[in-house]
Design a protein around this motif. Sequence first.
Motif, PDB file in Angstrom:
ATOM      1  N   UNK A 106      -3.424   6.051 -17.367  1.00  0.00           N
ATOM      2  CA  UNK A 106      -2.645   5.205 -16.449  1.00  0.00           C
ATOM      3  C   UNK A 106      -3.287   3.829 -16.368  1.00  0.00           C
ATOM      4  N   UNK A 107      -2.535   2.773 -16.599  1.00  0.00           N
ATOM      5  CA  UNK A 107      -3.139   1.440 -16.502  1.00  0.00           C
ATOM      6  C   UNK A 107      -3.474   1.103 -15.058  1.00  0.00           C
ATOM      7  N   UNK A 108      -4.637   0.511 -14.851  1.00  0.00           N
ATOM      8  CA  UNK A 108      -5.038   0.106 -13.505  1.00  0.00           C
ATOM      9  C   UNK A 108      -5.154  -1.400 -13.399  1.00  0.00           C
ATOM     10  N   UNK A 109      -5.397  -2.033 -14.532  1.00  0.00           N
ATOM     11  CA  UNK A 109      -5.434  -3.497 -14.546  1.00  0.00           C
ATOM     12  C   UNK A 109      -5.066  -3.902 -15.967  1.00  0.00           C
ATOM     13  N   UNK A 110      -4.079  -4.767 -16.067  1.00  0.00           N
ATOM     14  CA  UNK A 110      -3.658  -5.184 -17.397  1.00  0.00           C
ATOM     15  C   UNK A 110      -3.595  -6.695 -17.420  1.00  0.00           C
ATOM     16  N   UNK A 111      -4.382  -7.301 -18.276  1.00  0.00           N
ATOM     17  CA  UNK A 111      -4.351  -8.765 -18.343  1.00  0.00           C
ATOM     18  C   UNK A 111      -4.390  -9.178 -19.805  1.00  0.00           C
ATOM     19  N   UNK A 155      -7.620  -8.872  -9.849  1.00  0.00           N
ATOM     20  CA  UNK A 155      -7.165  -9.973 -10.706  1.00  0.00           C
ATOM     21  C   UNK A 155      -7.881 -11.269 -10.350  1.00  0.00           C
ATOM     22  N   UNK A 156      -8.005 -11.507  -9.055  1.00  0.00           N
ATOM     23  CA  UNK A 156      -8.683 -12.723  -8.632  1.00  0.00           C
ATOM     24  C   UNK A 156     -10.126 -12.735  -9.126  1.00  0.00           C
ATOM     25  N   UNK A 178      -0.847 -15.848  -9.287  1.00  0.00           N
ATOM     26  CA  UNK A 178      -1.106 -14.581  -9.997  1.00  0.00           C
ATOM     27  C   UNK A 178       0.153 -14.102 -10.703  1.00  0.00           C
ATOM     28  N   UNK A 210      -1.707 -18.164  -3.739  1.00  0.00           N
ATOM     29  CA  UNK A 210      -2.550 -17.333  -4.596  1.00  0.00           C
ATOM     30  C   UNK A 210      -1.699 -16.264  -5.300  1.00  0.00           C
ATOM     31  N   UNK A 241      -6.709 -22.407 -13.128  1.00  0.00           N
ATOM     32  CA  UNK A 241      -6.742 -21.077 -13.736  1.00  0.00           C
ATOM     33  C   UNK A 241      -5.378 -20.736 -14.347  1.00  0.00           C
ATOM     34  N   UNK A 243     -10.161 -13.443 -12.740  1.00  0.00           N
ATOM     35  CA  UNK A 243      -9.856 -14.845 -13.020  1.00  0.00           C
ATOM     36  C   UNK A 243     -11.065 -15.755 -12.778  1.00  0.00           C
ATOM     37  N   UNK A 296       4.224  -7.204  -9.307  1.00  0.00           N
ATOM     38  CA  UNK A 296       3.116  -7.244 -10.269  1.00  0.00           C
ATOM     39  C   UNK A 296       2.643  -5.835 -10.579  1.00  0.00           C
ATOM     40  N   UNK A 297       2.619  -5.016  -9.548  1.00  0.00           N
ATOM     41  CA  UNK A 297       2.204  -3.630  -9.779  1.00  0.00           C
ATOM     42  C   UNK A 297       3.225  -2.921 -10.670  1.00  0.00           C
ATOM     43  N   UNK A 343       1.076 -13.431 -14.700  1.00  0.00           N
ATOM     44  CA  UNK A 343       1.375 -12.094 -15.200  1.00  0.00           C
ATOM     45  C   UNK A 343       2.824 -11.951 -15.666  1.00  0.00           C
ATOM     46  N   UNK A 362      -6.877   0.462  -7.623  1.00  0.00           N
ATOM     47  CA  UNK A 362      -5.442   0.689  -7.538  1.00  0.00           C
ATOM     48  C   UNK A 362      -4.833  -0.088  -6.383  1.00  0.00           C
ATOM     49  N   UNK A 363      -5.451   0.037  -5.215  1.00  0.00           N
ATOM     50  CA  UNK A 363      -4.814  -0.553  -4.035  1.00  0.00           C
ATOM     51  C   UNK A 363      -5.085  -2.041  -3.895  1.00  0.00           C
ATOM     52  N   UNK A 364      -6.127  -2.516  -4.533  1.00  0.00           N
ATOM     53  CA  UNK A 364      -6.443  -3.946  -4.406  1.00  0.00           C
ATOM     54  C   UNK A 364      -6.322  -4.648  -5.745  1.00  0.00           C
ATOM     55  N   UNK A 365      -5.311  -4.252  -6.515  1.00  0.00           N
ATOM     56  CA  UNK A 365      -5.264  -4.786  -7.879  1.00  0.00           C
ATOM     57  C   UNK A 365      -5.177  -6.295  -7.899  1.00  0.00           C
ATOM     58  N   UNK A 366      -4.565  -6.892  -6.852  1.00  0.00           N
ATOM     59  CA  UNK A 366      -4.487  -8.353  -6.956  1.00  0.00           C
ATOM     60  C   UNK A 366      -5.810  -9.027  -6.630  1.00  0.00           C
ATOM     61  N   UNK A 379       0.823  -1.193   0.000  1.00  0.00           N
ATOM     62  CA  UNK A 379       0.000   0.000   0.000  1.00  0.00           C
ATOM     63  C   UNK A 379       0.879   1.274   0.000  1.00  0.00           C
ATOM     64  N   UNK A 383       2.850  -3.904 -14.190  1.00  0.00           N
ATOM     65  CA  UNK A 383       1.714  -3.269 -14.852  1.00  0.00           C
ATOM     66  C   UNK A 383       2.098  -1.884 -15.368  1.00  0.00           C
ATOM     67  N   UNK A 439      -9.688   4.160  -6.687  1.00  0.00           N
ATOM     68  CA  UNK A 439      -8.695   3.852  -5.657  1.00  0.00           C
ATOM     69  C   UNK A 439      -8.784   2.405  -5.182  1.00  0.00           C
ATOM     70  N   UNK A 460       2.465   1.812  -3.432  1.00  0.00           N
ATOM     71  CA  UNK A 460       1.516   2.358  -4.413  1.00  0.00           C
ATOM     72  C   UNK A 460       1.286   3.832  -4.126  1.00  0.00           C
TER      73      UNK A 460
END
Lengths: 803, 166
Positions: free
Chosen positions: B13-18, B116-117, A90, A86, A127, B120, A57-58, A94, B109-113, A11, A61, B106, A14
Amino acid sequence: MNPFSSGTRLRDMIRAIRACKTAAEERAVIRKECASIRAAISDNDQTFRHRNLAKLMFIHMLGYPTHFGQMECLKLIAAPGFAEKRIGYLGLMLLLDERQEVLMLVTNSLKQDLNQNNQHIVGLALCALGNICSADMARDLAPEVEKLLQFRDPNIRKKAALCSIRIIKKVPDLADNFVDPVVSLLKEKHHGVLLTGIQLCTDLCKVNEEALEYFRKKCTEGLVRSLKDVVNSPYVPEYDISGIADPFLHIRLLRVLRILGHGDADASDCMSDILAQVATKTESHKNAGNAILYECVGTIMSVEDNGGLRVLAINILGRFLSNRDNNIRYVALNMLMKAIAVDAQAVQRHRATILECVKDLDASIRKRALELVYLLVNESNVKPLMKELVDYLEVSDQGFKGDLTAKICSIVEKFSPDKIWYIDQMLKVLSEAGNFVKASVWHALVVVITNASNLQGYSVRSLYRAIQISRDQETLIRVAVWCIGEYGDMLVNNIEMLDIEEPITVTESDAVDVVEIAIKNHSLNLTTRAMCLIALLKLSSRFPSCSQRIKEIIAQYKGSLLLELQQRSVEFNSIIGKHKNIRSALVERMPVLDEATYNGRRARSASAAVSTSLEFASNLSNGVIARTDVAPLVDLLDMGADEPVPPCSSGGNFLLDLIDVDMPSSSSQSDVLLDLLSAWSPPPQKGSPTTDIILLNQDDKPSVNALDILSSSMVPSGEAKPTGPYMMDLLDVFGPNPATPEESGPTFPPIVAYESSALTIIFNFSKRPENPQMTDIEAMFTNKSSDVYTDFVFQAAVPKVNA
Amino acid sequence: MIRAVIVMNDQGKPRLVKFYEHQPVEKQQEIIRSIYGVLCSRAENVSNFVQADSTFGPDTRLVYKTFATLYFIVIFDDSENELAILDLMQVFVETLDKCFSNVCELDIVFNFNKVHTILDEIILGGQVIEMSSSEVVKAVDGISWLEKNPNSIIRVPKSISGWQGR
């Protein structure tokens, strides 16, 4: 433990990155973080491993390299804790890709996790496998995945089915193993499992012909029944999307039926009832309903012929086209593109609506609609369609004009019923969007005008009118200036009036005005202005009354800083001033370009093939060979590199126009060499820059250089050499003895094309009586050395003439 | 299949890239930039589709949707139904909304993983797994619970699957 990594949480990192005001600051923060993560990795720090990987990972990205964290993923996956696993999985999806060898190391961990009892762990492993599985892993793990297709938890069955798709795509051989499990999946009642089962079935059919046959026989009826059930099912709130029960399942079912029904009459027959029901009963107020209808139309279009259904489908698309929702219109256009192959007639019925879509506000729709219109055009509807498109060109926005113009030009060239229509349309396009017209298009227009002897007067007058209205379209100016130069007399005297034309009164000085305005317009391209000078030169002979004025205009450019303009100005000035006797012959009308040859060459240059083989050179007619050599000279004397009329099959005539200062009638001559000769008949006039250049061959050395430079500037490849000497020879042979060929009539004496101590190449020329434009060239190679030549390759470089 | 899912904000700005087909990092950034360039220049009230042939090969499309400050972008080929993908995005956003209760930029941003879950559970290997947001929420909750109670795996494996099976 590393002091850095313990400090910042994910946190915090970021937050720190978000606080950065500049890219440089961001890079600095990330560099620092990466350094501490690297340090933690080398310390084999375990406590914060999963936090570090989350950070990576961040960072990934944001586009920074993170390869150093790859091994950490593997370690986390092997860890016993679920949170670690987990994050590890992930990261695996990625940061790694299937091509990396590290991936092999993960196969074992995946195998263990696939055999776990906990469904979530199995889910994670499935997955990851579904996302990054490589061919090797597919072979190793296929049995596990196959087993999981019968797992007690439906979530796992779903994931296993999708994972199988990846496996059979990687290793199609494994498809057989999945056929039987799919048959049982298709009987599932659980929505999600059925959905993925159908998806797997669809992909199996795509990769394996036998599987397709098998499913077609065994499962078509079942799938049709499933679709019936779904369509008639009572409301299921869980899968409801805006009032429609499970639209995605509808779509998947329709999609698989599309594949099963394609090319098979029985299967198609079996599904026609339900297709009709879906097509008529589905609610079309919401996006979800339209999605189903859209899919249904696609299925109807690809299954075997059923006239009634097709009509229904095309009508649905017609309704879509007039829908207010842009997305619906967009997909309708998409589908019509496909439908056009099946039933062009039905699509034609919606032409008017499609044409409206070309004018849509939305760029995506406009583009699609234009492509579709392009496919719809044929001989019978080209005129009304073109009128609409050209009218729209006036109001379309700038960004779209390029596409639109290109399509219009291409349609006009392909479908024009007659020349006058072609010329009219092209003039409209040039006046509206001349700046978007490609060079080859207006070159073709000039070729057409020169060929249409009865339309030249009409063309020049229309161009004159057009240029009065739109003065800022460069290509229009070019064509107009060229035509006024060539056919100025027709403009002024209303020669060859057509019945449809209104007579116009243009004085000689009006015509000169147009050219003068153009040449004084500094926003125009150099080539355009150089063309204006030529037009003026031509007009000075055609309009004796304006001769003095033209001379003055030309003289203004003697001091131009642009070399091209200055040179032409000086040369032309001296032609007007000192060579009145030859001027009219010098500015004769351009010879007619052969359309077929031009188009052929255009097609050839489109395929970018400038062949250099001997075969090519020896197969060419004289005209083309002559062009090879003459083109640079011509360019020097008269034309800019991208002049509209490059010397064509009548290259000989062309030279004659420029060099033949003596002969009154150019049409009597078809021979390069005679023309060259005639240039020598009168005593050369010293001091004239034009003649100076022609006189190159009086002195050997400079001519070689000059020609070498010329040819190398014309020939893009490094093979300029053969051209240089050859050209020199061509001129040389005749230079010293001007009288001989005149006596020997229209035959060429042989030329020594190349001579060294080891090899001589002699070219013999002969004319075909039935076609004086053609010259056969026979090349004779003499080996003067004692060695034996093998693999002998003769290459002739042909300068590429911009057409 | 679906080729990529990207979430970016209105600043690009990318916030999630998959990506469901591997792309090197540099290429990913290039794609994100070019997509941002296209989306910025599009007016409001136009269709949500853009051709993506230049970056992803023939017959690929990009569909986007704007939610507050975020662009949600899905890139897919002709084996998917364009309109259905629009619904899919709706499901994705609804799910995010349920998981974060009133999702905002936000949260992502802060919980990007966690995002992702969630993703998925909706898309696997470029194929749609689940279109029901409640099912997805259930699965994600299960994962979160397990993460907070690490010992449960060893102690009561059966009970967890039973819990999930309800």
